[in-house]
Scaffold this motif. Structure first.
Motif, PDB file in Angstrom:
ATOM      1  N   LEU A 209     -36.225  -3.763  25.141  1.00 43.44           N
ATOM      2  CA  LEU A 209     -35.792  -3.664  26.531  1.00 43.44           C
ATOM      3  C   LEU A 209     -36.114  -5.016  27.163  1.00 43.44           C
ATOM      4  N   VAL A 212     -35.652  -5.381  32.259  1.00 43.00           N
ATOM      5  CA  VAL A 212     -34.891  -4.386  33.019  1.00 43.00           C
ATOM      6  C   VAL A 212     -35.420  -4.387  34.450  1.00 43.00           C
ATOM      7  N   GLU A 229     -34.915   2.845  35.126  1.00 42.85           N
ATOM      8  CA  GLU A 229     -33.725   2.166  34.615  1.00 42.85           C
ATOM      9  C   GLU A 229     -33.833   1.947  33.104  1.00 42.85           C
ATOM     10  N   LYS A 232     -32.945   5.086  31.229  1.00 43.81           N
ATOM     11  CA  LYS A 232     -31.495   5.296  31.115  1.00 43.81           C
ATOM     12  C   LYS A 232     -30.925   4.514  29.939  1.00 43.81           C
ATOM     13  N   LYS A 233     -31.335   3.258  29.825  1.00 43.95           N
ATOM     14  CA  LYS A 233     -30.846   2.425  28.723  1.00 43.95           C
ATOM     15  C   LYS A 233     -31.305   2.990  27.380  1.00 43.95           C
ATOM     16  N   HIS A 236     -29.202   6.239  26.527  1.00 47.35           N
ATOM     17  CA  HIS A 236     -27.775   6.081  26.243  1.00 47.35           C
ATOM     18  C   HIS A 236     -27.478   5.082  25.122  1.00 47.35           C
ATOM     19  N   GLU A 237     -28.389   4.152  24.868  1.00 44.93           N
ATOM     20  CA  GLU A 237     -28.106   3.109  23.884  1.00 44.93           C
ATOM     21  C   GLU A 237     -29.048   3.158  22.678  1.00 44.93           C
TER      22      GLU A 237
END
Length: 248
Positions: A209, A212, A229, A232-233, A236-237
């Motif tokens: 990460l 962010v 945040e 979320k990354k 989803h990723e």
């Protein structure tokens, strides 16, 4: 014609790790003439998951001894019990001149087949983590909880004993202060996720990460926003990527 063909598979049941790479899967299909047990060479066969899901080489032919190896490359379902069907592939008899009627009949045709029952083992995962906010260890670990929950829901089991584990996941993260613009305070979250196989310690997956951004009315709440945040990354990723790598 079909009623003269007999398909069998050995073994009929097999224990397999959720991570295919950890398992030595040997399944052999046999094509014989019913009654005289004569081998059928060059018979088109197909394999599909009847229960559960995953990747299995879909079509192949029997060799001169009526044998064919069944190749399973991935198990994507978390079900503890799954089943693969191996049978005659009627679609292989189609050609460019085949009519729509033939295609319809082929789809509804009852073909000889054999079933292989898979007992899927849940791989054990050992997790270590350090989640910090502005240099201080956090009391709640959102990223770690997201990773462990995702792995558990995907058919893995978390263990506290590293000696029993087949994989180790390490999560490390921290936030740092950015700038203050008026009443807005900005922080940045950086972190890494590393997955290794055990006991050899070979790295399977690594990701990060990278700064962010979070912003709020003070640095503490801004740090919390950066983690939100980052979560979320991660969701989803990173998590789908992790699953793809560790189930190969």
């Amino acid at each position: 014609m079909m009623n003269k063909i007999e398909i069998s598979a050995e073994p009929k049941e097999i224990s397999v790790n959720r991570r295919i790479i950890k398992s030595n899967i040997q399944v052999t299909a046999k094509a014989r003439e019913r009654g005289n047990n004569k081998a059928i060479a060059g018979l088109p066969l197909s394999a599909v998951f009847e229960k559960g899901s995953g990747n299995v080489f879909p079509s192949f032919k029997s060799d001169e001894n009526g044998l064919a190896k069944v190749l399973i490359t991935q198990i994507s379902s978390r079900d503890a019990e799954q089943q693969i069907a191996i049978g005659v592939n009627p679609n292989a008899f189609e050609n460019n001149d085949s009519s729509a009627v033939f295609s319809l009949i082929a789809k509804k045709l009852v073909v000889p087949k054999a079933a292989v029952l898979l007992h899927v083992q849940r791989p054990l995962v050992y997790v270590t983590a350090s989640e910090k906010s502005l240099g201080a260890e956090k009391s709640s670990k959102e990223l770690t909880n997201a990773v462990t929950n995702y792995l558990t829901q995907s058919g893995f089991e978390i263990t506290d004993d590293s000696k029993k584990a087949e994989m180790a996941v390490d999560i490390s993260s921290d936030t740092e202060k950015g700038v203050q613009s008026g009443n807005i305070f900005i922080t940045y979250l950086s972190g890494s996720i590393r997955v290794k196989s055990l006991p050899d310690g070979k790295e399977i997956y690594t990701s990060s990460l990278n700064r962010v951004k979070g912003y709020s009315l003070d640095f503490e709440r801004s740090s919390q926003q950066a983690y939100a945040e980052g979560l979320k990354k991660l969701t989803h990723e990173n998590l789908p990527q992790i699953l793809s790598y560790i189930t190969q």
